[in-house]
Design a protein around this motif. Structure first.
Motif, PDB file in Angstrom:
ATOM      1  N   GLU A 155     -18.065  28.139  13.785  1.00 52.61           N
ATOM      2  CA  GLU A 155     -17.019  27.699  12.859  1.00 52.61           C
ATOM      3  C   GLU A 155     -15.639  28.003  13.426  1.00 52.61           C
ATOM      4  O   GLU A 155     -14.725  27.181  13.325  1.00 52.61           O
ATOM      5  CB  GLU A 155     -17.201  28.381  11.502  1.00 52.61           C
ATOM      6  CG  GLU A 155     -18.355  27.806  10.686  1.00 52.61           C
ATOM      7  CD  GLU A 155     -18.535  28.506   9.360  1.00 52.61           C
ATOM      8  OE1 GLU A 155     -17.827  29.519   9.111  1.00 52.61           O
ATOM      9  OE2 GLU A 155     -19.389  28.060   8.556  1.00 52.61           O
ATOM     10  N   LYS A 156     -15.487  29.193  14.026  1.00 51.62           N
ATOM     11  CA  LYS A 156     -14.200  29.545  14.635  1.00 51.62           C
ATOM     12  C   LYS A 156     -13.868  28.590  15.772  1.00 51.62           C
ATOM     13  O   LYS A 156     -12.728  28.139  15.911  1.00 51.62           O
ATOM     14  CB  LYS A 156     -14.236  30.986  15.147  1.00 51.62           C
ATOM     15  CG  LYS A 156     -14.194  32.039  14.046  1.00 51.62           C
ATOM     16  CD  LYS A 156     -14.255  33.449  14.628  1.00 51.62           C
ATOM     17  CE  LYS A 156     -14.260  34.480  13.515  1.00 51.62           C
ATOM     18  NZ  LYS A 156     -14.391  35.865  14.059  1.00 51.62           N
ATOM     19  N   ALA A 157     -14.895  28.302  16.602  1.00 44.66           N
ATOM     20  CA  ALA A 157     -14.682  27.369  17.718  1.00 44.66           C
ATOM     21  C   ALA A 157     -14.339  25.979  17.202  1.00 44.66           C
ATOM     22  O   ALA A 157     -13.482  25.282  17.756  1.00 44.66           O
ATOM     23  CB  ALA A 157     -15.928  27.316  18.597  1.00 44.66           C
ATOM     24  N   SER A 158     -15.010  25.580  16.106  1.00 43.04           N
ATOM     25  CA  SER A 158     -14.755  24.262  15.520  1.00 43.04           C
ATOM     26  C   SER A 158     -13.336  24.185  14.974  1.00 43.04           C
ATOM     27  O   SER A 158     -12.640  23.183  15.167  1.00 43.04           O
ATOM     28  CB  SER A 158     -15.768  23.986  14.410  1.00 43.04           C
ATOM     29  OG  SER A 158     -15.519  22.743  13.806  1.00 43.04           O
ATOM     30  N   HIS A 159     -12.902  25.259  14.281  1.00 47.91           N
ATOM     31  CA  HIS A 159     -11.535  25.284  13.743  1.00 47.91           C
ATOM     32  C   HIS A 159     -10.517  25.233  14.881  1.00 47.91           C
ATOM     33  O   HIS A 159      -9.497  24.543  14.785  1.00 47.91           O
ATOM     34  CB  HIS A 159     -11.315  26.534  12.904  1.00 47.91           C
ATOM     35  CG  HIS A 159     -12.027  26.498  11.587  1.00 47.91           C
ATOM     36  ND1 HIS A 159     -12.025  25.389  10.757  1.00 47.91           N
ATOM     37  CD2 HIS A 159     -12.774  27.434  10.934  1.00 47.91           C
ATOM     38  CE1 HIS A 159     -12.730  25.630   9.675  1.00 47.91           C
ATOM     39  NE2 HIS A 159     -13.204  26.866   9.751  1.00 47.91           N
ATOM     40  N   ALA A 160     -10.820  25.991  15.955  1.00 45.59           N
ATOM     41  CA  ALA A 160      -9.909  26.000  17.102  1.00 45.59           C
ATOM     42  C   ALA A 160      -9.822  24.609  17.720  1.00 45.59           C
ATOM     43  O   ALA A 160      -8.741  24.145  18.087  1.00 45.59           O
ATOM     44  CB  ALA A 160     -10.381  27.017  18.138  1.00 45.59           C
ATOM     45  N   LYS A 161     -10.995  23.933  17.809  1.00 47.82           N
ATOM     46  CA  LYS A 161     -11.018  22.569  18.364  1.00 47.82           C
ATOM     47  C   LYS A 161     -10.228  21.615  17.478  1.00 47.82           C
ATOM     48  O   LYS A 161      -9.437  20.806  17.974  1.00 47.82           O
ATOM     49  CB  LYS A 161     -12.461  22.093  18.504  1.00 47.82           C
ATOM     50  CG  LYS A 161     -12.597  20.698  19.109  1.00 47.82           C
ATOM     51  CD  LYS A 161     -14.034  20.236  19.137  1.00 47.82           C
ATOM     52  CE  LYS A 161     -14.498  19.804  17.770  1.00 47.82           C
ATOM     53  NZ  LYS A 161     -15.825  19.148  17.772  1.00 47.82           N
ATOM     54  N   ASP A 170      -7.802  22.368  15.380  1.00 48.82           N
ATOM     55  CA  ASP A 170      -6.371  22.684  15.485  1.00 48.82           C
ATOM     56  C   ASP A 170      -5.800  22.112  16.781  1.00 48.82           C
ATOM     57  O   ASP A 170      -4.689  21.571  16.805  1.00 48.82           O
ATOM     58  CB  ASP A 170      -6.148  24.192  15.437  1.00 48.82           C
ATOM     59  CG  ASP A 170      -6.460  24.780  14.071  1.00 48.82           C
ATOM     60  OD1 ASP A 170      -6.522  23.994  13.095  1.00 48.82           O
ATOM     61  OD2 ASP A 170      -6.653  26.002  13.974  1.00 48.82           O
ATOM     62  N   ARG A 226     -23.195  31.173  13.644  1.00 52.27           N
ATOM     63  CA  ARG A 226     -22.533  30.203  12.770  1.00 52.27           C
ATOM     64  C   ARG A 226     -21.048  30.503  12.652  1.00 52.27           C
ATOM     65  O   ARG A 226     -20.204  29.601  12.729  1.00 52.27           O
ATOM     66  CB  ARG A 226     -23.184  30.242  11.388  1.00 52.27           C
ATOM     67  CG  ARG A 226     -22.612  29.236  10.394  1.00 52.27           C
ATOM     68  CD  ARG A 226     -22.940  29.618   8.980  1.00 52.27           C
ATOM     69  NE  ARG A 226     -22.312  30.887   8.634  1.00 52.27           N
ATOM     70  CZ  ARG A 226     -22.647  31.629   7.591  1.00 52.27           C
ATOM     71  NH1 ARG A 226     -23.619  31.243   6.791  1.00 52.27           N
ATOM     72  NH2 ARG A 226     -22.030  32.776   7.345  1.00 52.27           N
ATOM     73  N   ASP A 227     -20.719  31.799  12.458  1.00 52.43           N
ATOM     74  CA  ASP A 227     -19.305  32.186  12.345  1.00 52.43           C
ATOM     75  C   ASP A 227     -18.545  31.851  13.616  1.00 52.43           C
ATOM     76  O   ASP A 227     -17.413  31.350  13.565  1.00 52.43           O
ATOM     77  CB  ASP A 227     -19.191  33.683  12.047  1.00 52.43           C
ATOM     78  CG  ASP A 227     -19.712  34.039  10.661  1.00 52.43           C
ATOM     79  OD1 ASP A 227     -19.823  33.115   9.824  1.00 52.43           O
ATOM     80  OD2 ASP A 227     -20.015  35.222  10.421  1.00 52.43           O
ATOM     81  N   GLN A 228     -19.179  32.132  14.762  1.00 50.73           N
ATOM     82  CA  GLN A 228     -18.523  31.828  16.041  1.00 50.73           C
ATOM     83  C   GLN A 228     -18.344  30.326  16.219  1.00 50.73           C
ATOM     84  O   GLN A 228     -17.311  29.865  16.719  1.00 50.73           O
ATOM     85  CB  GLN A 228     -19.337  32.416  17.192  1.00 50.73           C
ATOM     86  CG  GLN A 228     -19.297  33.932  17.254  1.00 50.73           C
ATOM     87  CD  GLN A 228     -20.235  34.502  18.306  1.00 50.73           C
ATOM     88  OE1 GLN A 228     -21.165  33.843  18.759  1.00 50.73           O
ATOM     89  NE2 GLN A 228     -19.991  35.735  18.701  1.00 50.73           N
ATOM     90  N   ASN A 251     -17.163  17.679  11.420  1.00 53.19           N
ATOM     91  CA  ASN A 251     -16.918  18.899  10.645  1.00 53.19           C
ATOM     92  C   ASN A 251     -16.945  18.648   9.137  1.00 53.19           C
ATOM     93  O   ASN A 251     -16.522  19.513   8.358  1.00 53.19           O
ATOM     94  CB  ASN A 251     -15.563  19.491  11.039  1.00 53.19           C
ATOM     95  CG  ASN A 251     -15.562  20.044  12.449  1.00 53.19           C
ATOM     96  OD1 ASN A 251     -16.233  21.026  12.756  1.00 53.19           O
ATOM     97  ND2 ASN A 251     -14.835  19.405  13.338  1.00 53.19           N
TER      98      ASN A 251
END
Length: 610
Positions: free
Chosen positions: A226-232, A234, A222-224, A297
């Protein structure tokens, strides 16, 4: 029988149950879990050997027999092998270099073979018959060595690995040391197998419980994600900004060519028209991608305000009717007489829903009629707003209707290959409608047209006035020579603040013929310098993203200058929902999203200077 023997039997039963639980559950597949599984099976084997040897010993069998000698050697070798596997487990947790693990295992196998080959004998002492010989000394020495290795690895990785993962190591060192100390004085109390079993149980409930590991693995995933989602997010936000900036120049210069078509060749004017249409399509694609990303998201916010539904729907209808262009389409608008004068709801997203449905109808209708109707059912201060978009376009087959609201789905792709888009519009529309607690339905006949119907509940603030309204007619706009809205206002000075020279040129072109004196500068610092030097302006067009000092910081500093009362409009490619409200709260009088056209600039200036 000794007390240690009973400990071994009880441990064997507990480890049997634990092994069944461990292997019956779904497990995370990694090295440390595989090693733990081997440790479980090895512990079972060791306990079984100890129980067999115990029965043999207490039944008065010959201790020098080949069977008892072999099982005794296997039992001794088991203690060393278990300790070695535990080291392998710690190596796996701490990601120790593979080279060390390779040499360690070669050494351990060599010692294991020696223990099995070398002779073992038994000493009859006052405390009982005790095993002795080189195999025992090799095992004791290696178990002590392996405990030291465990401790060193743990201490070296104490800042990298969660502390709870080292609990079994510290427990083994403590209990193992106590057991060895006790066995010196009370050999019949040798409980190392019981200690191993206890360590296995502790490991299960602190590290290797499949349920706990699965939860931790899910949390990590989930954390990974979320990080990928935030990166996408951005990336998409940055991409939107970077695309909108050059689009501003493309739209601005194309519009300028269109405004001077009497001086340009017909071919150039026609090309400018095509560029404008392509720019609008690209802008729509960028907006749809950003919208679908926010919806995925859960970042799309509902912002409820008071609004006049009649005015808003008329406005969006007028804008979208421009997209019809040269198509032989009769555009009709019908607004119900009992449509409330003022509603409370998410005006922005309702307009987006209407816009998406109209855009879709215009795209897939080559000739005939497009009709937008807004009706309502008012009850208990709730207006069930019913928006219908009807067209005589290409329609959809029964098979296509099942995929109509699917993301990135282009229906009849071969037939519609010349129709640009991403296939996101209707997917976004359906999600927005449901987000507003509404419903959407479609009726369609292939080759004859479609009817989209949306129902959205809204709160009534003011009811409609009981007056008869004539049908609204939307005439196709004809390009006229620009009128100067500022002729009666005297000369006005406008400062354009932007680090991009093309954007400054576009803004100047948009302001041409409006009886304005234009000045320019290239970042927030330059803007502050001009104001502090006493330059007087009637309006500032302020870009937001600039080097040295961005528009928001510049606005904050301008407000601190005494007697500064010049209206400042935020001009930015940051076109996300809520951007206007954000900039207004920071002190800007208005907001213009790039790319903008001359009409938008004129509308803002007219409102400010009027």
């Amino acid at each position: 029988m000794s007390i240690g023997f009973y400990f071994s039997i009880s441990s064997f039963i507990i480890i049997c149950i634990l092994t069944y639980i461990f292997y019956s559950k779904k497990r995370i597949k990694n090295i440390e879990t595989a090693v733990y599984g081997k440790m479980l099976l090895l512990t079972l084997a060791g306990l079984f050997l100890e129980i067999i040897s115990g029965f043999w010993y207490f039944s008065g069998a010959n201790l020098n027999s080949i069977f008892y000698q072999f099982t005794s050697k296997l039992t001794v070798a088991y203690f060393m092998l278990w300790a070695a596997l535990f080291v392998n487990y710690i190596i796996s947790i701490c990601n120790v270099k593979k080279q060390f693990k390779k040499y360690f295992n070669i050494y351990n196998i060599t010692c294991f073979v020696l223990v099995l080959i070398l002779p073992i004998h038994f000493i009859d002492s006052s405390t009982g018959i005790l095993p002795a010989g080189l195999p025992l000394y090799i095992t004791y020495g290696n178990c002590f060595l392996y405990a030291i290795i465990d401790l060193i690895i743990c201490l070296m990785n104490r800042n990298k690995i969660a502390i709870y993962k080292f609990t079994p190591v510290y427990t083994l060192l403590l209990l193992g040391g106590l057991d060895i100390l006790l066995s010196v004085f009370f050999p019949f109390l040798f409980l190392m197998n019981y200690v191993y079993s206890l360590i296995i149980i502790i490991m299960y409930f602190t590290i290797e419980n499949p349920d706990i590991r699965m939860v931790k693995q899910l949390e990590l995933a989930r954390d990974q994600a979320e990080k990928a989602s935030h990166a996408k997010s951005d990336f998409l936000s940055s991409m939107s900004h970077e695309i909108r900036t050059p689009l501003n120049a493309i739209v601005g210069f194309s519009e300028d060519i269109q405004n001077h078509k009497d001086k340009a060749s017909p071919e150039i004017v026609e090309d400018a028209d095509y560029i404008m249409e392509a720019s609008k399509t690209l802008l729509e694609i960028v907006g749809n991608i950003l919208d679908i990303n926010k919806l995925e998201n859960n970042q799309m916010e509902i912002v409820e305000v008071n609004y006049n539904p009649r005015e808003e729907i008329e406005s969006i209808a007028k804008i979208d009717s421009l997209r019809i262009g040269e198509k032989a389409i009769d555009f009709r608008l019908h607004l119900s007489d009992d449509l409330p004068q003022e509603l409370y709801g998410d005006k922005i997203h309702i307009k987006e829903i209407v816009n998406n449905l109209l855009t879709n109808a215009i795209k897939y209708t080559d000739k005939g009629i497009i009709e937008l109707a807004a009706n309502c059912v008012n009850k208990n201060n709730i207006c069930n707003l019913k928006i219908t978009v009807k067209d005589t376009g290409r329609g959809f087959s029964d098979e296509s209707l099942t995929k109509l609201f699917t993301k990135f789905e282009r229906l009849d792709a071969e037939k519609n290959s010349t129709t640009e888009g991403t296939g996101l519009g209707l997917a976004i529309t359906k999600t927005l409608v449901e987000m507003l607690d509404g419903t959407i339905s479609v009726q369609s006949q292939y080759g004859k047209g479609s009817i989209f119907t949306v129902n959205i509940p809204q709160k009534i603030i003011k009811s409609a006035k009981k007056v008869h309204r004539s049908p609204i007619k939307l005439s196709r706009p004809i390009r006229k020579k620009e009128q100067n809205i500022l002729n009666n206002s005297g000369n006005k000075r406008v400062l354009i603040v932007d680090d991009n020279l093309l954007n400054i040129k576009v803004a100047k072109k948009a302001l041409e013929g409006l009886n304005l004196e234009i000045d320019e500068c290239y970042d927030g610092i330059d803007c502050l310098t001009k104001i502090n030097e006493g330059n007087k302006y009637d309006l500032i067009l302020m870009d937001i993203m600039m080097p040295n000092m961005n528009g928001e910081v510049a606005m904050e500093k301008l407000q601190k200058i005494s007697k500064f009362n010049v209206p400042v409009i935020a001009v930015t490619a940051d076109a996300i929902n809520g951007a206007k409200e954000k900039y207004l709260s920071e002190g800007f009088v208005d907001y213009i999203a790039k790319p903008f056209n001359k009409e938008q600039i004129k509308e803002k200036l007219d409102k400010i200077f009027r």
